[in-house]
Design a protein around this motif. Structure first.
Motif, PDB file in Angstrom:
ATOM      1  N   ASP A 169       4.499  -0.032  12.241  1.00 30.76           N
ATOM      2  CA  ASP A 169       5.293   1.096  11.767  1.00 30.76           C
ATOM      3  C   ASP A 169       5.031   1.285  10.277  1.00 30.76           C
ATOM      4  O   ASP A 169       4.753   0.308   9.561  1.00 30.76           O
ATOM      5  N   VAL A 170       5.106   2.536   9.807  1.00 30.02           N
ATOM      6  CA  VAL A 170       4.855   2.809   8.398  1.00 30.02           C
ATOM      7  C   VAL A 170       5.804   3.904   7.925  1.00 30.02           C
ATOM      8  O   VAL A 170       6.180   4.795   8.707  1.00 30.02           O
ATOM      9  N   ALA A 171       6.223   3.841   6.662  1.00 27.49           N
ATOM     10  CA  ALA A 171       7.129   4.839   6.095  1.00 27.49           C
ATOM     11  C   ALA A 171       6.728   5.118   4.648  1.00 27.49           C
ATOM     12  O   ALA A 171       6.627   4.191   3.838  1.00 27.49           O
ATOM     13  N   ARG A 172       6.500   6.376   4.324  1.00 26.85           N
ATOM     14  CA  ARG A 172       6.173   6.784   2.962  1.00 26.85           C
ATOM     15  C   ARG A 172       7.403   7.467   2.364  1.00 26.85           C
ATOM     16  O   ARG A 172       7.924   8.429   2.919  1.00 26.85           O
ATOM     17  N   GLY A 173       7.897   6.956   1.237  1.00 22.11           N
ATOM     18  CA  GLY A 173       9.059   7.531   0.591  1.00 22.11           C
ATOM     19  C   GLY A 173       8.673   8.420  -0.570  1.00 22.11           C
ATOM     20  O   GLY A 173       7.570   8.968  -0.629  1.00 22.11           O
ATOM     21  N   ASN A 174       9.593   8.536  -1.528  1.00 20.43           N
ATOM     22  CA  ASN A 174       9.318   9.346  -2.714  1.00 20.43           C
ATOM     23  C   ASN A 174       8.323   8.655  -3.642  1.00 20.43           C
ATOM     24  O   ASN A 174       7.319   9.242  -4.048  1.00 20.43           O
ATOM     25  N   TYR A 175       8.612   7.391  -3.977  1.00 16.11           N
ATOM     26  CA  TYR A 175       7.785   6.672  -4.945  1.00 16.11           C
ATOM     27  C   TYR A 175       7.357   5.295  -4.453  1.00 16.11           C
ATOM     28  O   TYR A 175       6.809   4.512  -5.207  1.00 16.11           O
ATOM     29  N   HIS A 176       7.619   4.998  -3.208  1.00 17.75           N
ATOM     30  CA  HIS A 176       7.173   3.724  -2.635  1.00 17.75           C
ATOM     31  C   HIS A 176       6.901   3.919  -1.148  1.00 17.75           C
ATOM     32  O   HIS A 176       7.219   4.960  -0.570  1.00 17.75           O
ATOM     33  N   ALA A 177       6.264   2.934  -0.550  1.00 18.04           N
ATOM     34  CA  ALA A 177       5.952   2.970   0.874  1.00 18.04           C
ATOM     35  C   ALA A 177       6.206   1.583   1.460  1.00 18.04           C
ATOM     36  O   ALA A 177       6.182   0.572   0.745  1.00 18.04           O
ATOM     37  N   CYS A 178       6.456   1.537   2.752  1.00 18.56           N
ATOM     38  CA  CYS A 178       6.711   0.263   3.436  1.00 18.56           C
ATOM     39  C   CYS A 178       6.084   0.289   4.827  1.00 18.56           C
ATOM     40  O   CYS A 178       5.795   1.360   5.369  1.00 18.56           O
ATOM     41  N   ALA A 179       5.911  -0.887   5.387  1.00 19.02           N
ATOM     42  CA  ALA A 179       5.358  -0.995   6.737  1.00 19.02           C
ATOM     43  C   ALA A 179       5.955  -2.205   7.440  1.00 19.02           C
ATOM     44  O   ALA A 179       6.416  -3.159   6.796  1.00 19.02           O
ATOM     45  N   VAL A 180       5.953  -2.143   8.760  1.00 15.85           N
ATOM     46  CA  VAL A 180       6.261  -3.307   9.590  1.00 15.85           C
ATOM     47  C   VAL A 180       4.934  -3.837  10.098  1.00 15.85           C
ATOM     48  O   VAL A 180       4.116  -3.090  10.654  1.00 15.85           O
ATOM     49  N   ALA A 181       4.688  -5.123   9.897  1.00 19.23           N
ATOM     50  CA  ALA A 181       3.436  -5.734  10.357  1.00 19.23           C
ATOM     51  C   ALA A 181       3.748  -7.113  10.917  1.00 19.23           C
ATOM     52  O   ALA A 181       4.373  -7.933  10.242  1.00 19.23           O
ATOM     53  N   SER A 182       3.342  -7.339  12.163  1.00 14.13           N
ATOM     54  CA  SER A 182       3.583  -8.624  12.838  1.00 14.13           C
ATOM     55  C   SER A 182       5.040  -9.042  12.744  1.00 14.13           C
ATOM     56  O   SER A 182       5.364 -10.210  12.554  1.00 14.13           O
ATOM     57  N   GLY A 183       5.946  -8.067  12.865  1.00 14.42           N
ATOM     58  CA  GLY A 183       7.377  -8.363  12.928  1.00 14.42           C
ATOM     59  C   GLY A 183       8.074  -8.564  11.607  1.00 14.42           C
ATOM     60  O   GLY A 183       9.251  -8.914  11.584  1.00 14.42           O
ATOM     61  N   SER A 184       7.379  -8.347  10.482  1.00 12.98           N
ATOM     62  CA  SER A 184       7.990  -8.504   9.161  1.00 12.98           C
ATOM     63  C   SER A 184       7.814  -7.220   8.349  1.00 12.98           C
ATOM     64  O   SER A 184       6.966  -6.387   8.664  1.00 12.98           O
ATOM     65  N   ALA A 185       8.612  -7.080   7.291  1.00 14.78           N
ATOM     66  CA  ALA A 185       8.582  -5.881   6.455  1.00 14.78           C
ATOM     67  C   ALA A 185       7.810  -6.132   5.168  1.00 14.78           C
ATOM     68  O   ALA A 185       7.932  -7.198   4.546  1.00 14.78           O
ATOM     69  N   TYR A 186       7.015  -5.139   4.764  1.00 18.21           N
ATOM     70  CA  TYR A 186       6.223  -5.194   3.532  1.00 18.21           C
ATOM     71  C   TYR A 186       6.364  -3.864   2.810  1.00 18.21           C
ATOM     72  O   TYR A 186       6.430  -2.805   3.448  1.00 18.21           O
ATOM     73  N   CYS A 187       6.397  -3.900   1.465  1.00 22.54           N
ATOM     74  CA  CYS A 187       6.540  -2.670   0.694  1.00 22.54           C
ATOM     75  C   CYS A 187       5.631  -2.692  -0.530  1.00 22.54           C
ATOM     76  O   CYS A 187       5.181  -3.763  -0.968  1.00 22.54           O
ATOM     77  N   TRP A 188       5.392  -1.502  -1.104  1.00 20.98           N
ATOM     78  CA  TRP A 188       4.587  -1.402  -2.326  1.00 20.98           C
ATOM     79  C   TRP A 188       4.967  -0.104  -3.054  1.00 20.98           C
ATOM     80  O   TRP A 188       5.529   0.819  -2.470  1.00 20.98           O
ATOM     81  N   GLY A 189       4.680  -0.063  -4.359  1.00 19.82           N
ATOM     82  CA  GLY A 189       5.003   1.097  -5.179  1.00 19.82           C
ATOM     83  C   GLY A 189       6.155   0.826  -6.126  1.00 19.82           C
ATOM     84  O   GLY A 189       6.368  -0.308  -6.574  1.00 19.82           O
ATOM     85  N   SER A 190       6.921   1.862  -6.463  1.00 16.51           N
ATOM     86  CA  SER A 190       8.040   1.733  -7.393  1.00 16.51           C
ATOM     87  C   SER A 190       9.133   0.830  -6.821  1.00 16.51           C
ATOM     88  O   SER A 190       9.442   0.890  -5.624  1.00 16.51           O
ATOM     89  N   ASN A 191       9.717   0.024  -7.690  1.00 21.38           N
ATOM     90  CA  ASN A 191      10.781  -0.876  -7.258  1.00 21.38           C
ATOM     91  C   ASN A 191      12.116  -0.502  -7.901  1.00 21.38           C
ATOM     92  O   ASN A 191      12.997  -1.333  -8.053  1.00 21.38           O
ATOM     93  N   THR A 192      12.267   0.760  -8.286  1.00 22.20           N
ATOM     94  CA  THR A 192      13.521   1.222  -8.867  1.00 22.20           C
ATOM     95  C   THR A 192      14.687   0.913  -7.939  1.00 22.20           C
ATOM     96  O   THR A 192      14.631   1.179  -6.738  1.00 22.20           O
ATOM     97  N   ASN A 193      15.729   0.336  -8.500  1.00 22.52           N
ATOM     98  CA  ASN A 193      16.944  -0.052  -7.764  1.00 22.52           C
ATOM     99  C   ASN A 193      16.704  -1.114  -6.696  1.00 22.52           C
ATOM    100  O   ASN A 193      17.568  -1.368  -5.865  1.00 22.52           O
ATOM    101  N   GLY A 194      15.511  -1.705  -6.685  1.00 25.42           N
ATOM    102  CA  GLY A 194      15.227  -2.762  -5.709  1.00 25.42           C
ATOM    103  C   GLY A 194      14.659  -2.252  -4.403  1.00 25.42           C
ATOM    104  O   GLY A 194      14.774  -2.922  -3.368  1.00 25.42           O
TER     105      GLY A 194
END
Length: 516
Positions: free
Chosen positions: A369-394
């Motif tokens: 699964d993959v999700a592109r936000g405003n300033y960051h993106a995340c994905a589900v891979a092998s049952g875990s969550a991963y993110c990259w990009g801006s880390n504003t507000n965590g």
């Protein structure tokens, strides 16, 4: 005596009477009479049974209402759930009765509404009435009512599918255009049906996705869109807006192809058809992936001259000014990268798809699964969550550091040992569903506080989610919704009614969306 004797003889000497059976007509009459008598008996029984059911529900509700009010007096607030009622003992429920409970302790005076259901009979009671009322509380699910099948959020509006029809709620007046697709520009606090008087007439909607101020659906294998279209994001061959659904142009690159998935971003839209990817709309940062910055008002093919060559696309997500996809088991992104949201280790915009870095946290992982936000993106891979990009507000869920390369979302807390199924990204926040439970990080986490979370926290279940299995979450700019069973719950900003609970009150915990 003689007379009697003679009479007896007459009787004795009479020929034996020949008895005949029922004729067909007589038999049918008998059957009909028996049926009528049986029906009368059944109706009489059902009437008695119905009255007994109603009496039982009314009795249960009266008793439950008294216990809820006692709790409010003793603790200063109505209990968060029926399990927490009766001073923590929980409401005693007669076998066969189902409760639905809504409480709002954020308003003054505080309110509750309790629905009790047996089979197809439902009654409800509130803190303001002493006699149970036939029906269900506003927002509760009526017996036999249609259930939600899909969910997607825009900036300030929300949409879903019920019984193969599209419904939307929230803001409906941006730029004097209907974001809800119902032909008017009135904001609404409850779901309203998207117009089916035009191109959607007689069609079953199978997928829906809301962008910033436009929404698209799939119906009969073809894409349709509505809302703001000044950047060509409706794909109708012109850069014009529409307050009702219009058909996306399928006479070009989509000719003869069946669309199986789509995503609406800030001002652009993408769709998967026959395993390939097509996009249209605003293209200032290369978010269409065709190697140019030319805005398109009809679909164009995402380039397969580079990393996507020979790949089959299975998932796609459009953000504000970029796009990410899963193709043949790998992640690819393109468009704006000022915050590192393409995940390739750079902050350089890309007009063509680039491979997300797999040398670090994603090494050996298979994305689902993959999700592109405003300033960051995340994905589900092998049952875990991963993110990259801006880390504003965590928003990345890993503390305070940003990252142009994927990082693993923290599993030191509530996600420990959990398997993540889906993920969604918003402005400065992210939510995921793991083992049927919703978790969020960044801003507006739905945990009952206004705190930013730099690691995942569990979404509150105190307002109706307890015991329900969450299957999907979706984030807007400042509100979030999720599907639990056949219901939708939302929290966050509500100035336009985007929470769908018939109010414009900001919620810090999930609130049940009114069923259409």
């Amino acid at each position: 005596m003689v007379y009697s004797y003679m009479n007896m003889n007459v009787v004795r000497n009479r020929a034996p009477q020949q008895y005949r059976g029922f004729t067909i007509v007589e038999l049918l009459i008998v059957i009909v009479v028996i049926g009528i008598l049986a029906t009368i008996a059944v109706v009489g029984y059902n009437g008695v049974s119905q009255r007994a059911t109603v009496a039982l529900l009314q009795s249960e509700l009266n008793g439950a209402s008294k216990r809820l009010k006692i709790d409010q007096v003793e603790s200063g607030a109505y209990p968060a759930t029926t399990a927490a009622a009766n001073n923590g003992v929980g409401l005693s429920v007669t076998s066969g009765i189902t409760y639905q409970y809504t409480v709002d302790n954020m308003v003054s005076p505080q309110t509750f509404c309790l629905t009790a259901t047996i089979g197809t009979v439902a009654y409800y009671i509130t803190n303001n009435n002493s006699i149970p009322i036939s029906g269900v509380c506003p927002g509760h699910i009526a017996p036999g009512a249609p259930s939600w099948q899909a969910l997607s959020l825009g900036d300030n509006h929300s949409c879903g599918i019920v019984s193969s029809k599209a419904y939307c709620w929230g803001r409906n007046n941006l730029a004097s255009v209907s974001q809800l697709g119902n032909g008017n520009t009135t904001n609404t606090k409850i779901p309203v049906p998207v117009s089916t008087s035009g191109v959607l007439s007689g069609k079953s909607v199978t997928a829906i996705d809301a962008g910033s101020a436009h929404t698209c659906v799939i119906a009969g294998g073809d894409p349709y869109c509505w809302g703001i279209g000044s950047s060509g994001q409706l794909g109708q061959g012109a850069s014009s807006s529409s307050s009702v659904p219009v058909a996306v142009t399928v006479s070009g690159v989509l000719s003869g192809k069946q669309v199986t998935a789509l995503t609406a971003g800030g001002n652009h839209t993408c769709a998967i058809a026959s395993g390939a990817l097509y996009c249209w709309g605003f293209n200032s940062s290369g978010q269409l992936g065709d190697g140019s910055t030319t805005t398109r008002n009809a679909p164009v093919a995402v380039s397969v001259a580079g990393v996507l060559a020979g790949k089959t696309v299975t998932a796609v997500s459009a953000g504000t000014d970029g796009t990410c996809a899963i193709a043949s088991g790998a992640l690819y992104c393109w468009g704006s990268a000022a915050q590192g949201q393409n995940g390739d280790g750079t902050t350089v915009d890309s007009l063509l798809p680039v491979a997300v870095d797999t040398s670090g946290a994603l090494s050996g992982k298979v994305p689902t699964d993959v999700a592109r936000g405003n300033y960051h993106a995340c994905a589900v891979a092998s049952g875990s969550a991963y993110c990259w990009g801006s880390n504003t507000n965590g928003a990345l869920g890993v503390g305070f550091s940003p990252g142009a390369n994927p990082v693993a979302v923290s599993t030191a807390g509530v996600l420990a040992g959990k398997t993540v199924q889906t993920i969604t990204t918003g402005l400065y926040s992210t939510c995921a569903v793991a083992d049927g439970v919703a978790y969020c990080w960044g801003s507006s986490t739905g945990d009952g506080t206004t705190n930013n979370a730099f690691a995942p926290v569990a979404v509150s279940t105190a307002t109706g989610l307890a015991g329900k299995t969450v299957s999907l979450a979706s984030k807007g700019t400042s509100h979030t919704c999720l599907m639990a069973g056949t219901e939708i719950y939302c929290w966050g900003a509500a100035v336009y009614g985007q929470l769908g609970d018939n109010a414009t009150i900001t919620r810090l915990e999930p609130s049940l969306v009114t069923n259409p």
